[in-house]
Structure formats: C-alpha cells, structure tokens
Write an enzyme that holds these catalytic residues in place. Structure first.
Site, PDB file in Angstrom:
ATOM      1  N   ASN B 407     -11.208  16.540  19.026  1.00 23.59           N
ATOM      2  CA  ASN B 407     -10.760  15.675  20.107  1.00 23.59           C
ATOM      3  C   ASN B 407      -9.585  14.790  19.679  1.00 23.59           C
ATOM      4  OD1 ASN B 407     -10.453  13.949  22.251  1.00 23.59           O
ATOM      5  ND2 ASN B 407     -12.626  13.535  22.507  1.00 23.59           N
ATOM      6  N   ASP B 408      -9.866  13.765  18.888  1.00 25.04           N
ATOM      7  CA  ASP B 408      -8.811  12.813  18.520  1.00 25.04           C
ATOM      8  C   ASP B 408      -7.638  13.479  17.802  1.00 25.04           C
ATOM      9  OD1 ASP B 408     -10.317  10.817  19.618  1.00 25.04           O
ATOM     10  OD2 ASP B 408     -11.303  10.302  17.731  1.00 25.04           O
ATOM     11  N   VAL B 409      -7.930  14.524  17.020  1.00 28.78           N
ATOM     12  CA  VAL B 409      -6.864  15.120  16.204  1.00 28.78           C
ATOM     13  C   VAL B 409      -5.869  15.926  17.035  1.00 28.78           C
ATOM     14  CG1 VAL B 409      -8.260  15.192  14.112  1.00 28.78           C
ATOM     15  CG2 VAL B 409      -8.211  17.183  15.628  1.00 28.78           C
TER      16      VAL B 409
END
Lengths: 107, 480
Positions: B407-409
């Site tokens: 997700n964040d990456v």
C-alpha cells in the site's frame, strides 16, 4: 620508552574495523540483507571466546556458571546464525539450477 | 601454544569474518562467504580451547563445562535454524540479538568476579584479590549496559514481531505515556552515574544497579516504537549487539572480538540508515517513537470514494494480453503465504510469452531484504527480482502492474508536497498503463493514508485474500 596502553591499541583496531565494516557492508546487495543480518548474528557470537575463558578458567561458582550460561547463549547464535544463513543462501542457489534447467529445456 | 600464535590465529579468523560479509555482495559468492565465516568461527573456538588447555596445564576439567554449554546451545540453535519459517525470520533474528546481549552481560559479571582468570588484573597486586585496571572497568561498564539494553530491547522486539502474546508491551501498537522521554533521560543519567561509581570503586552494588537500569531502559526504548517501524528496530538492535561484542572485546583486550563486533555494529547501523531512508524518516524520529499518533488526524479526512473493482478472471485476462508485467509484492502476500501461487502465476504468464519482473521496495517485508528471501523460498529466480532504483524507470513502459498486499510503498502521495509521506521513495506503479491492486479491503496502510493509486481510472481493484486471488488467476489463465 613508555609503552602504548592496551586501550589505545584497541581503539586503533576498533576504528579501522568500523572503517572496513562500513565499506564492506555497502557492497552487500540489498537482496541479501536478511542473510547479512543472520550472518552478523553468528559473527557477534564470537564473544563465545570470552565465555569459554569464563567457563573454563574461573574458580568461583558465580563466574563459572555465568561463563557456562554465556557459552550456551553464544553457541545458540554460532550454530543458529550460520546454519540459517546457509539455508537461506541455498534458496538463492536452487533457483540458479532450476532456471538453467528450464532454459536448457526451452532451447 | 604461545600467546603470539593465538593472536595470529585470531587475526586469521578476523579476516575470515570480513570475507563472510564481502561474499554477500552477490548470491553466487555468498555461500563461499558463509563457509569462510564458519571456518573463522571454528578456528577461533579451537584456538581458545587450546589456549585454555595450556593455561590450565593440560587439565581438561574446565573444558567440560565449555563443552556442556556448547552442546546445549548449539543443539538449540541448530534445531531453530532448521525449523524456522522464512516469514518468521525477523523473530529469529530478534531472538538471536537477545542471546548476544545476555551473553555479554554474563561474561562481564564473570570478569568482575574474577579478573585474574582473564589475565586482565592490575599489575603488582596479588592474584587472589586483584582489581581491574581502570580502563577495563570503563570498557566493562560500556559492554554491560549495551548488552543489557540489547537483551531486553530484543525481547520486546521479538514479542512485537511475533504478535501472539497478550501482554501489552508485546503488541504492535506503540506504548506511550507522558513523561516518557524525561524518565528515559533520568534513568540514562542514573545508569551513567552508577557506571562512574563502579569505575571508581569496582564494587558490586553500582554494577548490579547499572545492569538493572539498563535492562529496564532497553524495554522503555523499544515499547514506544510501532509495528511498522520494526525493520528499523531489528537493524538497530543488530548494531547494538555488535557494539556489545566489541565492548566485551575491549575489556578482554581481544582484537578479534573488537573487529567482529565493529563489523556487526557498522552493518546494523548501515541497515538502519537504509531502512529509515526508505521510510522517509529520520533515525531519531523512529527512536523517539510515534508514527501512529499523527496518522489518526489524517485518517479522519477520508471519505468514501468509488473505486473500480474487478474479478480475478478479468485481471488474468488483462495480464495475459500484456507484453510486460511487473509484480509488486508487499507483506500482505507473505501473510497469506501466497508466494508459491505467485510463482505459478508468473510461470503461466511466462508460457504465454509475457515478460514478468518483480519490484521490491526496501521495506517490503518486516526486516531488510525479507521479501527477497520469501520470493527465493518460492523458487522465484533472483534475476527477475529488482530493487526499487533499478526498476522505477521501467514502470512507464509497462503494460500491467500487479500490486499484491502493498500500500504505502506505491502511494503516489509521496510525490505531493504537504503529504505526510512526501519525499518517501516509492515504486512508481502509477506510471504504468494499467494497474491491478489486490488487497483484502480498502483499509489504509501503516501510514494511515488514503492511496490515490486505488482511485485512478486505470486501476482495477481485486479484493480478497492474496493466495485465493492468485490461485483463481492461475485457473483463469489455464482456461484462456
């Protein structure tokens, strides 16, 4: 002439070793950072050397059992660290072979 | 066996240790490097055993104690190394750090009790009541407190990583309370004070108080750090365990211990730096804790927005028509043990003439390089696996990107000034022509941020467990 104290000699070794460590570790490929941590665990377990002296050469109960405990704790890492690193690196190897085999099959 | 010979053999072992690290520069040389490490360690142990025999006039009584410890510890270590699952590597590594920390403290206690046995007593005094030289006392103090902090900190990290213990301090969420930092500072100063007291007098009381404070401090340092920051914590404790070994090396005047300890210490420090950089956070920010708190305010702004969702069959069809596919695996993939299903999918795509590559973000797993090992375990060839810097330029020309449990990456918000994660290096999945995202739900990632990527026109969401979804994709490809 005055002798250089142990501490100063040790400090020289310490600084140079950090320098070597810094340069060597930057060459490690990011893909192998987990094996790197496992193998460094095994390497820091070299304090087993101090633990062995404590277990074998001391005479008081306290020092001796502390030594035996330290030998046991450190050898968990000596064996565990190197063996788990080898196990991981084998995984990186197997692929090498199977890949070559499948390449061979294609051609 | 003269002491000079012993020291030279130790030097040889130290060179082997450097070779062990150097080998890791490439997968093909790594196994030889590991063999060097084992040779070095065997040499160090055998040399020390010979030295012990010589000092104790060939009486092997002392060595039986050593052997006892070696067999018990070695047996436990070997079994763990054989049985551990690759997803559990971070726990194993944290566990091993704690072993080093505790061993360092045990050795220090033995040295304080009987300095003469280690040949580091003050000159001119009788052997029976010999004191420690001043310099060695300082070194022992440092070795002990670093070892103690490493031990208790690693135990907490182990608990947080395994996540199966009910105890509050072992849970992923950071433990914070008011006055945390002042308390740590006071304890740190108290520890330093006891250290000075010990250095001046070589008494047991300050030594024991100092060690006790260090154990408590180790716990206090790690509890405010959240689950998402574990890669940094594990690397940091790796570094600490090295410094503890070096500290013991100093107090025993053993250059080999100093060299090995410094190698490990700098290795851990570099890994911490790499992890912090990949998460776009400063080291002090991580150590002082609290990623969780500021995330709450951001999450409040979220609103329900429409996303395009599709089935595994649709996704399989899109990928089979593509020329190039890049797969972005996240930790969600490992959680659902889908690595083998992923390999199967890549294999099927390869048969259809699709070029498949994998893109790994530095913090994709729960420790540095974790995802690479998980993929290697599933027999995915390492030359298809690329690091972030090497593959980011390729997303632009890629037909389909498959994001699995990450997700964040891949959050393009990292490119927007003002976003909490602005500046964080990401995999530029949003540059690809089509993006397929597999997630279990729309829940936000560790950073608590909405991910713009999911709402893009070219993005299709495939909800469900990664393993199930991948298996369905493989089936769909077979029937195409």
């Amino acid at each position: 002439m005055e002798l250089v104290s142990h501490t100063v000699t040790n400090l020289i070794i310490f600084v140079l070793a950090i320098y070597v460590g810094y340069h060597v570790v930057w060459t490690v490929t990011p893909a192998l950072h987990t094996p790197l941590m496992a193998v460094t665990n095994a390497l820091s377990a070299v304090i087993i050397v101090g633990a062995m002296l404590a277990a074998a050469l001391t005479t008081s109960d306290l020092a001796r059992w502390m030594g035996v405990a330290a030998v046991a704790l450190a050898s968990v890492n000596v064996f565990g660290g190197f063996l788990v690193t080898r196990r991981m690196l084998e995984m990186f190897k197997k692929k090498d072979k199977s890949e070559k085999a499948s390449e061979g099959a294609k051609h | 066996m003269s002491l000079n010979l012993v020291t030279l053999l130790y030097l040889f072992a130290s060179v082997c240790f450097i070779q062990a690290l150097k080998g890791l520069s490439h997968p093909t040389t790594a196994r030889r490097g590991n063999a060097f490490g084992m040779i070095g360690m065997a040499l160090a142990v055998v040399t020390t055993a010979a030295l012990i025999l010589k000092i104790s006039d060939m009486k092997a009584v002392g060595l039986t104690y050593v052997l006892g410890g070696l067999v018990v510890g070695g047996g436990i270590g070997a079994v763990m190394a054989k049985r551990v699952e690759m997803t559990k590597m971070p726990e194993l590594v944290a566990f091993m750090h704690s072993m080093i920390g505790l061993a360092a403290v045990c050795i220090a206690v033995a040295v304080v009790a009987e300095p003469a046995a280690f040949g580091i007593h003050e000159e001119g005094t009788g052997l029976a009541n010999a004191g420690l030289p001043f310099g060695n006392r300082i070194e022992l103090f440092i070795g002990t407190f670093v070892g103690a902090i490493t031990f208790s900190g690693s135990v907490i990290a182990f608990g947080k990583l395994s996540g199966k213990y009910k105890l509050r301090v072992f849970q992923g969420a950071p433990v914070t309370f008011s006055g945390q930092h002042p308390l740590n500072a006071i304890l740190g100063l108290a520890m330093l004070g006891c250290g000075i007291w010990f250095t001046a007098t070589q008494e047991w009381t300050p030594f024991i108080i100092m060690a006790a404070i260090a154990f408590v401090l180790g716990v206090l340092i790690i509890i405010p750090i959240g689950g998402a920051d574990m890669p940094v914590v594990v690397s940091m404790l790796n570094s600490y365990s090295g410094w503890a070994a070096a500290g013991i090396g100093f107090s025993l005047n053993n250059p080999m211990l100093i060299i090995a300890g410094s190698l490990v210490g700098s290795s851990g420090a570099i890994l911490s730096y790499i992890m912090c950089k990949a998460m776009n956070r400063s080291f002090f920010n991580v150590i002082l804790g609290g990623f969780g708190q500021d995330a709450g305010t951001v999450a409040g702004k979220q609103e329900q927005r429409p996303v395009k969702s599709g089935s595994s069959d649709d996704a399989a069809f899109m990928m089979s028509n593509a020329e190039t596919v890049i797969i972005v695996p996240g930790y969600g993939l490992a959680v659902s043990r889908a690595q083998h299903a992923l390999k199967e999918l890549a294999h099927k795509l390869g048969e259809k003439g699709v070029q498949v590559k994998y893109a790994i973000h530095p913090v994709a797993g729960r420790m540095p390089g974790h995802m690479n090992v998980l993929l290697a375990e599933a027999e995915i060839p390492y030359d298809q696996v690329f690091e972030m810097e090497d593959i980011n330029a390729e997303f632009r020309q890629t037909d389909v990107v498959l994001v699995l449990g990450a997700n964040d990456v891949v959050n393009p918000a990292a490119k927007t000034p003002g976003s909490p994660i602005f500046g964080m290096p990401i995999l530029e999945a949003h540059q690809a022509r089509t993006v397929i995202v597999n997630k279990r739900s729309m829940a936000s990632g560790y950073a608590g941020l909405d991910n713009e990527l999911f709402y893009m026109d070219k993005t299709m969401m495939v909800f469900g467990d990664a393993k199930k979804v991948l298996e369905d994709m493989v089936k769909a490809l077979e029937s195409l």
